[in-house]
Design an enzyme around this catalytic site. Structure first.
Site, PDB file in Angstrom:
ATOM      1  N   ASP A   1     -65.556  37.086  30.112  1.00  0.00           N
ATOM      2  CA  ASP A   1     -65.408  38.073  29.045  1.00  0.00           C
ATOM      3  C   ASP A   1     -66.622  37.920  28.124  1.00  0.00           C
ATOM      4  O   ASP A   1     -67.392  36.971  28.233  1.00  0.00           O
ATOM      5  CB  ASP A   1     -64.077  37.916  28.310  1.00  0.00           C
ATOM      6  CG  ASP A   1     -63.682  39.230  27.619  1.00  0.00           C
ATOM      7  OD1 ASP A   1     -64.545  40.129  27.498  1.00  0.00           O
ATOM      8  OD2 ASP A   1     -62.535  39.366  27.183  1.00  0.00           O
TER       9      ASP A   1
HETATM   10  C1  BGC Z   1     -63.028  42.509  25.796  1.00  0.00           C
HETATM   11  C2  BGC Z   1     -63.000  42.971  27.228  1.00  0.00           C
HETATM   12  C3  BGC Z   1     -64.049  44.041  27.425  1.00  0.00           C
HETATM   13  C4  BGC Z   1     -65.393  43.467  27.038  1.00  0.00           C
HETATM   14  C5  BGC Z   1     -66.538  44.431  27.257  1.00  0.00           C
HETATM   15  C6  BGC Z   1     -64.408  42.128  25.321  1.00  0.00           C
HETATM   16  O1  BGC Z   1     -64.442  41.914  23.966  1.00  0.00           O
HETATM   17  O2  BGC Z   1     -62.145  41.412  25.650  1.00  0.00           O
HETATM   18  O3  BGC Z   1     -61.731  43.440  27.570  1.00  0.00           O
HETATM   19  O4  BGC Z   1     -64.028  44.493  28.743  1.00  0.00           O
HETATM   20  O5  BGC Z   1     -65.361  43.118  25.672  1.00  0.00           O
HETATM   21  O6  BGC Z   1     -66.488  45.487  26.407  1.00  0.00           O
END
Ligand code: BGC
Length: 761
Positions: free
Chosen positions: A294
């Site tokens: 993530d």
């Molecule tokens: C989120 C993810 C997301 C990623 C990219 C993160 O902060 O937890 O779910 O896909 O950002 O945007």
């Protein structure tokens, strides 16, 4: 030196590379399927730096299509891109931007390996569908799959080839803002929805499909106190029986990628967990795709207190099976030296790179890196009428009728004076929900606009009060907290003159979602006061709730005669709501998540354990599992949802009282539509395993069927119970059905069920 354009025509490349240098010792020669051979061929040509590059994902840098960025992070990203040190970009959208970056990757780098372009297409790209929690309320798997197909086609048309969805995290805590992104609290429903979404996004990987990403692996939805990013402590039983099933279903549905999660799970950050990523995902489940971290989660292991610096974080993450680094810069900065110094084995890097390359091959990017880069398709696809019809259909199916006393709904279509109250009634942005980064503000149909389609009533709109949001949110301009009640007088005066009052209250679209945990779950701001003030002058109220999570609204549930849960329904929101209000669509949604009476009850869920003291032995007893100041029961139970039809269940029967392994039992129930209105009902089957090697929930959803009935029609519904349905992750660490007695329940809600019993011998 290999010619840099060879990747365009894979056949040429394959011939070239096969006749090229001897494969390095790290190449796994046992991989014999055609894609593995192609992957290994490319791998054998790559320098260590280039390999690490494939594991590096950067967020977009818009300057790329303009002048070349000269300094700072953007300049580094640009340089890395040209050197072939980037495997994927996120948040780049639009054919011209995507094409510009892809061109650099395939035409200016040594090997010309194409990029993956990731984006959070969570509930639509520009044409927004209901938030995933709302879609889950439809219990309509075909519709959910269709919704993902629409999102994929629209996103694919703007150059995106990878969505960071579906989010398949189970959660039992409405304080956690990200419940809006998932399918609710139930692992069985969650697994079926995960499969539908993966299939909808990925299809057969045509140029209308994009690859999906099951996230967040794992346990993220169990954040302590519902506070985002918080610690997670769960038992083996809960991990395997509740959290993991939707992830496993995603793998079985062929999902190409996984995203790990920010949280610490039982003492180890998920990003650094080889138990999750290697043992479970890649070994037990034989997952062939790759895991992306993530955002920044590799470096977050430093704050977790699990890695001393970014270098150690990189080492831990790659060894644990986290293949691609999203925006930590840990892999690009440290993996090479970690391998050179012998801390990380190159075979670990090779395995990760193989996984990334395999997905690129499967997506067809080596054959055509510009597969998603067609301006004409972009122009004719984005926002097309068919998409709007699709999201409207999904929106209607997602609405849940929570209460309808006095048959206040549906509204009469003419001769009525209607007061329409609440800032959210006129809001054209909130219905888009929280993950709508491809959509423009003010593009949703508001309730005011939807009701205007029915011109034979006199509808007067009055705002009453703004919705408080707490603070200005990152990225989107929103209303600051308000205590302003100056609009009350006008709203009250409008309500006084009306036959019926329709109040649209709830959460702003950005009050749920990532980073939007709430400690209170009532109507934000002064909306509760507004509701009570209006009720005093006219109690004939239809309350339209619009929100991204279950709310605790006990006063409304007791006093307001009609309540519709409409969530954040997307671009066509207002039309969907108006059609349900006026009875042109008969609601059939069922709650995928429990609504509490009180925040203090959380986590609250229907499939709880009985405890040793489930009820009082004597009326005055205090020593049983309860609160002294609140009931145990929910305000609205999982599976609850009414209809304009009146459904009655009777005659629950089983084909035999007991069965042996390998046999099945049929369960039958009669469902009657005892009304003049044609309608749909979700018939739900729950089972309780009375004694288990792990204590078992009081009931678990094990099947459901959507049944359509004409006025006064009856149908007999049959479910087949087999051993697999009774299986669970046991204390012996096996999936199996343990012999014994099972209670079987069928009905229209988890708290309204007929009951019988069977025995597995
Ligand atoms: C989120 C993810 C997301 C990623 C990219 C993160 O902060 O937890 O779910 O896909 O950002 O945007």
């Amino acid at each position: 030196m290999i010619h840099k354009n060879i990747i365009y025509a894979y056949s040429v490349l394959l011939l070239l590379v096969l006749s090229c240098s001897t494969p390095k010792s790290s190449v796994n020669v046992s991989n014999t399927d055609p894609t593995s051979k192609r992957v290994d061929s490319i791998l054998s040509l790559m320098t260590l730096e280039e390999k690490v590059g494939q594991l590096n994902q950067y967020n977009g840098f818009w300057e790329i299509t303009g002048p070349v960025p000269k300094e700072g992070q953007a300049a580094k990203k640009y340089d890395d891109l040209k050197k072939g040190l980037v495997g994927s970009m996120l948040n780049v959208k639009g054919v011209s931007d995507v094409k510009a970056l892809q061109k650099i990757a395939v035409e200016q780098t040594r090997l010309g390996i194409p990029l993956l372009f990731g984006f959070d297409v969570v509930h639509g790209y520009k044409t927004i569908s209901p938030i995933p929690l709302a879609e889950a309320a439809s219990w309509d798997l075909k519709a959910i799959q269709k919704s993902a197909e629409i999102a994929a086609e629209e996103a694919a048309a703007v150059g995106i080839n990878w969505t960071f969805a579906p989010m398949v995290d189970i959660s039992r805590d409405a304080r956690w803002g990200r419940v809006m992104e998932g399918a609710g609290e139930d692992p069985y429903l969650g697994a079926l929805i995960a499969k539908a979404r993966v299939q909808g996004f990925q299809g057969n990987l045509s140029n209308k499909n994009i690859i999906a990403c099951a996230k967040h692996f794992a346990g993220y939805g169990f954040a302590e106190s519902g506070r985002d990013y918080n610690t997670v402590v769960v038992s083996d039983d809960v991990l395997h029986n509740v959290i993991l099933p939707p992830f496993k279903a995603s793998v079985d549905a062929g999902v190409k990628t996984f995203m790990n999660s920010f949280n610490d799970l039982n003492g180890i950050p998920a990003t650094g967990s080889s138990f999750l990523q290697r043992d479970i995902l890649k070994k037990s489940w034989n997952f062939k795709g790759f895991v992306v971290s993530d955002w920044g989660s590799i470096n977050e292991m430093i704050a977790h207190g699990y890695a001393q610096d970014s270098k150690q974080a990189a080492e831990i993450a790659i060894n644990a099976g986290s293949d691609m680094d999203m925006e930590s810069y840990a892999y690009i900065d440290h993996l090479k030296s970690l391998v050179v110094s012998g801390v990380v084995d190159v075979s670990v890097i090779d395995d990760a790179v193989r996984r990334v390359l395999r997905v690129k091959f499967e997506l067809g990017l080596f054959e055509n890196p510009y597969k998603y880069c067609n301006e004409a398709i972009e122009k004719e696809t984005v926002g097309k009428t068919e998409f709007h019809e699709g999201v409207l259909d999904m929106a209607k199916k997602s609405i849940v009728l929570l209460k309808n006393d006095k048959q206040l709904l549906p509204l009469k279509k003419s001769g009525q004076k209607i007061a329409l109250i609440g800032a959210l009634a006129a809001d054209k942005t909130s219905p888009l929900g929280s993950w709508r980064i491809g959509a423009d503000d003010n593009t949703a149909i508001s309730v005011v606009e939807g009701m205007n389609k029915y011109p034979n009533n006199e509808v007067t709109y009055s705002k009453g009060a703004d919705v408080a949001i707490g603070r200005t949110q990152f990225m989107w301009e929103t209303k600051i907290n308000t205590t302003d009640t100056s609009g009350f007088a006008e709203a009250i005066a409008t309500a006084k003159k009306a036959d019926v009052v329709v109040m649209v209250l709830g959460e702003h679209g950005l009050q749920s979602g990532e980073g939007r945990s709430r400690a209170e779950l009532g109507l934000p701001g002064v909306q509760q006061e507004l509701l009570e003030a209006v009720y005093k002058v006219n109690p004939n109220i239809v309350l339209i709730l619009t929100n991204g999570r279950p709310l605790a609204i006990p006063w409304a549930a007791e006093h307001i005669p009609a309540i519709l849960e409409t969530w954040h329904l997307g671009t066509q929101s207002g039309h969907a709501i108006a059609q349900v209000l006026y009875g042109d669509y008969n609601p059939s949604g069922k709650l995928p998540m429990t609504f509490p009476r009180n925040v203090g009850q959380l986590p609250l869920y229907y499939n709880y354990k009985n405890t040793g003291r489930p009820s009082a032995n004597e009326p005055e007893s205090v020593f049983w599992s309860h609160y002294i100041d609140e009931k145990n029961t929910p305000l609205f139970a999982f599976g609850h949802g009414l209809s304009y039809s009146k459904f009655e269940y009777s005659e629950l029967k089983v084909s035999k009282a007991s069965f042996s392994k390998g046999e099945t039992i049929q369960v039958q129930v009669e469902l009657k539509n005892n009304s003049t209105v044609e309608g749909k009902e979700v018939v739900q089957l729950y089972i309780r395993d009375v004694v288990g090697s792990f204590t078992r929930p009081v009931k678990e959803l094990k099947g459901f069927e959507m049944v359509e009935l004409k006025p006064f029609e009856s149908k007999v519904i049959t479910f087949t119970i087999d051993q697999e349905m009774l299986a669970f992750y046991t204390a012996n660490k096996t999936w199996e059905a343990e012999p014994g007695t099972f209670k079987v329940f069928v009905g229209g809600s988890s708290d309204q069920l007929l009951e019988t019993e069977i025995v597995l011998k």
